[in-house]
Scaffold this motif. Structure first.
Motif, PDB file in Angstrom:
ATOM      1  N   LEU A 213       0.976  -1.310   0.161  1.00 48.17           N
ATOM      2  CA  LEU A 213       0.199   0.164   0.065  1.00 48.17           C
ATOM      3  C   LEU A 213       1.039   1.322   0.131  1.00 48.17           C
ATOM      4  O   LEU A 213       0.442   2.553  -0.550  1.00 48.17           O
ATOM      5  CB  LEU A 213      -0.903  -0.076   1.240  1.00 48.17           C
ATOM      6  CG  LEU A 213      -1.938   0.932   1.295  1.00 48.17           C
ATOM      7  CD1 LEU A 213      -2.836   0.729  -0.048  1.00 48.17           C
ATOM      8  CD2 LEU A 213      -2.662   0.805   2.684  1.00 48.17           C
ATOM      9  N   ALA A 214       1.924   1.286   0.862  1.00 47.08           N
ATOM     10  CA  ALA A 214       2.903   2.292   0.838  1.00 47.08           C
ATOM     11  C   ALA A 214       3.503   2.574  -0.600  1.00 47.08           C
ATOM     12  O   ALA A 214       3.540   3.697  -1.113  1.00 47.08           O
ATOM     13  CB  ALA A 214       3.812   2.062   1.729  1.00 47.08           C
ATOM     14  N   ARG A 215       3.802   1.618  -1.171  1.00 48.52           N
ATOM     15  CA  ARG A 215       4.616   1.731  -2.518  1.00 48.52           C
ATOM     16  C   ARG A 215       3.534   2.120  -3.350  1.00 48.52           C
ATOM     17  O   ARG A 215       3.966   3.116  -4.486  1.00 48.52           O
ATOM     18  CB  ARG A 215       4.862   0.235  -3.209  1.00 48.52           C
ATOM     19  CG  ARG A 215       5.880   0.189  -4.177  1.00 48.52           C
ATOM     20  CD  ARG A 215       5.788  -1.225  -5.135  1.00 48.52           C
ATOM     21  NE  ARG A 215       4.292  -1.386  -5.431  1.00 48.52           N
ATOM     22  CZ  ARG A 215       4.114  -0.848  -6.762  1.00 48.52           C
ATOM     23  NH1 ARG A 215       4.638   0.130  -7.273  1.00 48.52           N
ATOM     24  NH2 ARG A 215       2.759  -0.993  -7.000  1.00 48.52           N
ATOM     25  N   ARG A 216       2.407   1.668  -3.445  1.00 54.51           N
ATOM     26  CA  ARG A 216       1.346   2.384  -4.412  1.00 54.51           C
ATOM     27  C   ARG A 216       1.036   3.834  -4.102  1.00 54.51           C
ATOM     28  O   ARG A 216       0.984   4.468  -5.071  1.00 54.51           O
ATOM     29  CB  ARG A 216       0.174   1.574  -4.173  1.00 54.51           C
ATOM     30  CG  ARG A 216      -0.930   1.491  -5.371  1.00 54.51           C
ATOM     31  CD  ARG A 216      -0.620   0.972  -6.683  1.00 54.51           C
ATOM     32  NE  ARG A 216      -0.642  -0.470  -6.258  1.00 54.51           N
ATOM     33  CZ  ARG A 216      -1.393  -1.023  -6.348  1.00 54.51           C
ATOM     34  NH1 ARG A 216      -2.554  -0.759  -6.486  1.00 54.51           N
ATOM     35  NH2 ARG A 216      -1.251  -2.647  -6.280  1.00 54.51           N
ATOM     36  N   PHE A 217       1.146   4.224  -2.871  1.00 55.11           N
ATOM     37  CA  PHE A 217       0.941   5.286  -2.529  1.00 55.11           C
ATOM     38  C   PHE A 217       1.959   6.480  -2.895  1.00 55.11           C
ATOM     39  O   PHE A 217       1.578   7.548  -3.667  1.00 55.11           O
ATOM     40  CB  PHE A 217       0.482   5.642  -1.033  1.00 55.11           C
ATOM     41  CG  PHE A 217       0.243   7.102  -0.669  1.00 55.11           C
ATOM     42  CD1 PHE A 217      -0.951   7.600  -0.566  1.00 55.11           C
ATOM     43  CD2 PHE A 217       1.375   7.833   0.017  1.00 55.11           C
ATOM     44  CE1 PHE A 217      -1.257   8.866  -0.156  1.00 55.11           C
ATOM     45  CE2 PHE A 217       1.148   8.880   0.243  1.00 55.11           C
ATOM     46  CZ  PHE A 217      -0.213   9.728   0.303  1.00 55.11           C
ATOM     47  N   PHE A 218       2.893   6.097  -2.741  1.00 56.41           N
ATOM     48  CA  PHE A 218       4.344   7.101  -2.841  1.00 56.41           C
ATOM     49  C   PHE A 218       4.496   6.990  -4.679  1.00 56.41           C
ATOM     50  O   PHE A 218       5.028   8.107  -4.972  1.00 56.41           O
ATOM     51  CB  PHE A 218       5.495   6.850  -2.013  1.00 56.41           C
ATOM     52  CG  PHE A 218       5.123   7.224  -0.912  1.00 56.41           C
ATOM     53  CD1 PHE A 218       5.173   8.476  -0.417  1.00 56.41           C
ATOM     54  CD2 PHE A 218       4.803   6.186   0.351  1.00 56.41           C
ATOM     55  CE1 PHE A 218       4.990   8.933   0.989  1.00 56.41           C
ATOM     56  CE2 PHE A 218       4.682   6.463   1.619  1.00 56.41           C
ATOM     57  CZ  PHE A 218       4.626   7.960   1.870  1.00 56.41           C
ATOM     58  N   ALA A 219       4.516   5.819  -5.199  1.00 57.32           N
ATOM     59  CA  ALA A 219       4.516   6.036  -6.547  1.00 57.32           C
ATOM     60  C   ALA A 219       3.437   6.614  -7.140  1.00 57.32           C
ATOM     61  O   ALA A 219       3.874   7.419  -8.408  1.00 57.32           O
ATOM     62  CB  ALA A 219       4.390   4.455  -6.998  1.00 57.32           C
ATOM     63  N   SER A 220       2.168   6.766  -6.969  1.00 56.25           N
ATOM     64  CA  SER A 220       1.021   7.463  -7.471  1.00 56.25           C
ATOM     65  C   SER A 220       1.073   9.124  -7.017  1.00 56.25           C
ATOM     66  O   SER A 220       0.402   9.966  -7.606  1.00 56.25           O
ATOM     67  CB  SER A 220      -0.141   6.807  -7.585  1.00 56.25           C
ATOM     68  OG  SER A 220      -0.784   6.657  -5.931  1.00 56.25           O
ATOM     69  N   ARG A 221       1.531   9.167  -5.729  1.00 56.67           N
ATOM     70  CA  ARG A 221       1.161  10.593  -5.098  1.00 56.67           C
ATOM     71  C   ARG A 221       2.273  11.282  -4.384  1.00 56.67           C
ATOM     72  O   ARG A 221       2.092  12.484  -4.073  1.00 56.67           O
ATOM     73  CB  ARG A 221       0.165  10.239  -3.774  1.00 56.67           C
ATOM     74  CG  ARG A 221      -1.309   9.605  -4.432  1.00 56.67           C
ATOM     75  CD  ARG A 221      -2.147   9.184  -3.339  1.00 56.67           C
ATOM     76  NE  ARG A 221      -3.496   8.783  -3.628  1.00 56.67           N
ATOM     77  CZ  ARG A 221      -3.701   7.774  -4.279  1.00 56.67           C
ATOM     78  NH1 ARG A 221      -2.799   6.971  -4.472  1.00 56.67           N
ATOM     79  NH2 ARG A 221      -5.051   7.516  -4.532  1.00 56.67           N
ATOM     80  N   GLY A 222       3.451  10.572  -4.769  1.00 58.94           N
ATOM     81  CA  GLY A 222       4.575  11.211  -4.371  1.00 58.94           C
ATOM     82  C   GLY A 222       5.070  12.507  -4.879  1.00 58.94           C
ATOM     83  O   GLY A 222       4.510  12.707  -6.186  1.00 58.94           O
ATOM     84  N   PRO A 223       5.888  13.446  -4.570  1.00 58.06           N
ATOM     85  CA  PRO A 223       6.259  13.571  -3.118  1.00 58.06           C
ATOM     86  C   PRO A 223       4.978  13.758  -2.192  1.00 58.06           C
ATOM     87  O   PRO A 223       4.343  14.626  -2.163  1.00 58.06           O
ATOM     88  CB  PRO A 223       7.332  14.789  -2.947  1.00 58.06           C
ATOM     89  CG  PRO A 223       7.798  15.205  -4.540  1.00 58.06           C
ATOM     90  CD  PRO A 223       6.187  14.932  -5.246  1.00 58.06           C
ATOM     91  N   ALA A 224       5.271  12.867  -1.228  1.00 61.31           N
ATOM     92  CA  ALA A 224       4.196  13.011   0.127  1.00 61.31           C
ATOM     93  C   ALA A 224       5.064  12.401   1.497  1.00 61.31           C
ATOM     94  O   ALA A 224       6.009  12.080   1.368  1.00 61.31           O
ATOM     95  CB  ALA A 224       2.808  12.196  -0.035  1.00 61.31           C
ATOM     96  N   THR A 225       4.227  12.912   2.381  1.00 60.66           N
ATOM     97  CA  THR A 225       5.005  12.642   3.633  1.00 60.66           C
ATOM     98  C   THR A 225       4.414  11.348   4.628  1.00 60.66           C
ATOM     99  O   THR A 225       3.256  10.746   3.809  1.00 60.66           O
ATOM    100  CB  THR A 225       4.748  13.712   4.818  1.00 60.66           C
ATOM    101  OG1 THR A 225       3.237  13.915   5.101  1.00 60.66           O
ATOM    102  CG2 THR A 225       5.317  15.107   4.121  1.00 60.66           C
ATOM    103  N   VAL A 226       5.058  10.910   5.426  1.00 61.41           N
ATOM    104  CA  VAL A 226       4.689   9.812   5.967  1.00 61.41           C
ATOM    105  C   VAL A 226       3.221  10.112   6.488  1.00 61.41           C
ATOM    106  O   VAL A 226       2.231   9.187   6.627  1.00 61.41           O
ATOM    107  CB  VAL A 226       5.600   9.170   7.130  1.00 61.41           C
ATOM    108  CG1 VAL A 226       4.953   8.086   8.167  1.00 61.41           C
ATOM    109  CG2 VAL A 226       6.749   8.641   6.355  1.00 61.41           C
ATOM    110  N   LYS A 227       3.068  10.932   7.232  1.00 62.33           N
ATOM    111  CA  LYS A 227       1.657  11.462   7.776  1.00 62.33           C
ATOM    112  C   LYS A 227       0.590  11.527   6.680  1.00 62.33           C
ATOM    113  O   LYS A 227      -0.526  11.257   7.017  1.00 62.33           O
ATOM    114  CB  LYS A 227       1.786  12.888   8.532  1.00 62.33           C
ATOM    115  CG  LYS A 227       2.350  12.618   9.943  1.00 62.33           C
ATOM    116  CD  LYS A 227       2.539  13.932  10.638  1.00 62.33           C
ATOM    117  CE  LYS A 227       3.174  13.656  12.022  1.00 62.33           C
ATOM    118  NZ  LYS A 227       3.039  15.103  12.816  1.00 62.33           N
TER     119      LYS A 227
END
Length: 375
Positions: A213-227
């Protein structure tokens, strides 16, 4: 791996995110690929939510700038995506192959959040579990039930008062427990189907699910923070941080925060200003709770943005919110009302008209009436 940040500004990060999400730059081939790229699309209002994957996919009809609404409807009808409760206590539309992973990662935390509401409604654990079993059995064998039929099945099995908010939360609980999910719509009505009948089989552990889920989030929405990630996915910070550390994502520091992303920083999109008309819960708006300040347009002071926007849907200028819009479809035209927090330059007005015309075509209207208003 750290990235030089000397040239980064709120505007450049916003533009980067718009490309990560595929709103700008190269579009994906189909709405299904857009769903798979984003992972989950917030969809408490189904009709407007179709804009999110459509705007990120190539046009599939003459005269359109991006995919049509019918191609998104077809994915629901074919069972390739499901609209269900996952990640946060609201509706999301998710590719069927990803739902088990997302529920494994986040369902227990969402259930903890919902526990107070269950108690307030007098729904004891034994009654919730009974409801889960009843709904799973009632939908087995390919039966797709509208809400009224689900209520009848619950009442017949002895579940007390399966109506109103109690019914909604019984269905919600069963979705989070992987017993039901959305079925094929009956007209304009949502239906519920058996989870095991509709979702591909497979097991995944909690740590692996959070990591994916983290990989998908940061690949599709980065740059983003952990929060940003923890609030989007309803996770414990420690679990989210562990997943990010294991993935070895790239990172950059900006404005005293650490942002993570996957892949290379994209080249800026050439051309003048770009205006997009997105639905009110587009992923460019909902994915960044911690870094929400970068979502609002950098040219306007934060205190000039209203707490309650005039219209629900948002106007983006180069990937940042600059105002809001509302569309009313009439027989011979679509009326698009707009409101902006500041006036536009001539080039920005031209971009606004282009964005509105793309929306007109998506609504299938031959003409549009565009209203311009700003503070």
């Amino acid at each position: 791996m750290s990235t030089p940040t000397g040239d980064l500004t709120p505007a450049t990060i916003a533009a980067w995110r718009a490309q990560s999400q595929r709103l700008h730059g190269e579009r994906l081939a189909t709405p299904l690929e857009a769903f798979r790229h984003l992972g989950a699309v917030q969809s408490q209002e189904y009709q407007p939510s179709k804009l999110t994957p459509a705007m990120r996919a190539a046009a599939d009809e003459d005269g359109l700038a991006y995919a049509g609404a019918a191609s998104v409807d077809a994915l629901i009808e074919q069972g390739l995506v499901v609209r269900t409760h996952v990640l946060r206590p609201t509706w999301h539309t998710v590719p069927v192959e990803d739902l088990r992973m997302m529920l494994t990662a986040s369902a227990d935390r969402v259930q903890q959040i919902a526990a107070t509401q269950y108690r307030n409604l007098g729904l004891e654990q034994s009654e919730l579990e009974l409801g889960d079993d009843v709904l799973a059995e009632a939908t087995a064998g390919g039966k797709h039930l509208v809400r009224e039929e689900a209520a009848e099945a619950l009442a017949a099995a002895g579940v007390r008062d399966p109506s109103g908010a109690r019914l909604i939360h019984l269905l919600f609980h069963a979705e989070l427990e992987s017993r039901i999910c959305s079925g094929t719509p009956k007209g304009a009505k949502q239906t519920y189907a058996n989870f095991e009948d509709r979702i591909p089989a497979g097991e995944i552990g909690k740590d692996e699910a959070v990591r994916e889920l983290a990989r998908r989030f940061f690949a599709s929405r980065g740059p983003a923070t952990v929060k940003d990630f923890t609030r989007w996915a309803t996770l414990k910070v420690a679990d989210a941080k562990a997943a990010v550390d294991e993935l070895g994502l790239r990172e950059l520091r900006f404005d005293d925060r650490v942002f993570y992303y996957e892949g290379e920083r994209p080249e800026p999109v050439a051309g003048g200003p770009v205006v997009d008309f997105v639905q009110g819960f587009d992923e460019l708006l909902c994915s960044y709770t911690d870094s929400k300040d970068l979502v609002q347009h950098h040219s306007v002071a934060r205190n000039l943005f209203p707490d309650r926007p005039r219209f629900n849907s948002a106007i983006l200028l180069d990937g940042q919110v600059i105002g809001n819009w509302k569309a009313t479809v009439k027989k011979d035209r679509v009326v698009i009302e707009t409101w902006r927090v500041r006036g536009f330059t001539a080039a920005e007005i031209a971009a606004l008209r282009r964005g509105a015309d793309r929306l007109r075509a998506w609504f299938g209207s031959p003409e549009m009436e565009l209203g311009l208003d700003h503070d």
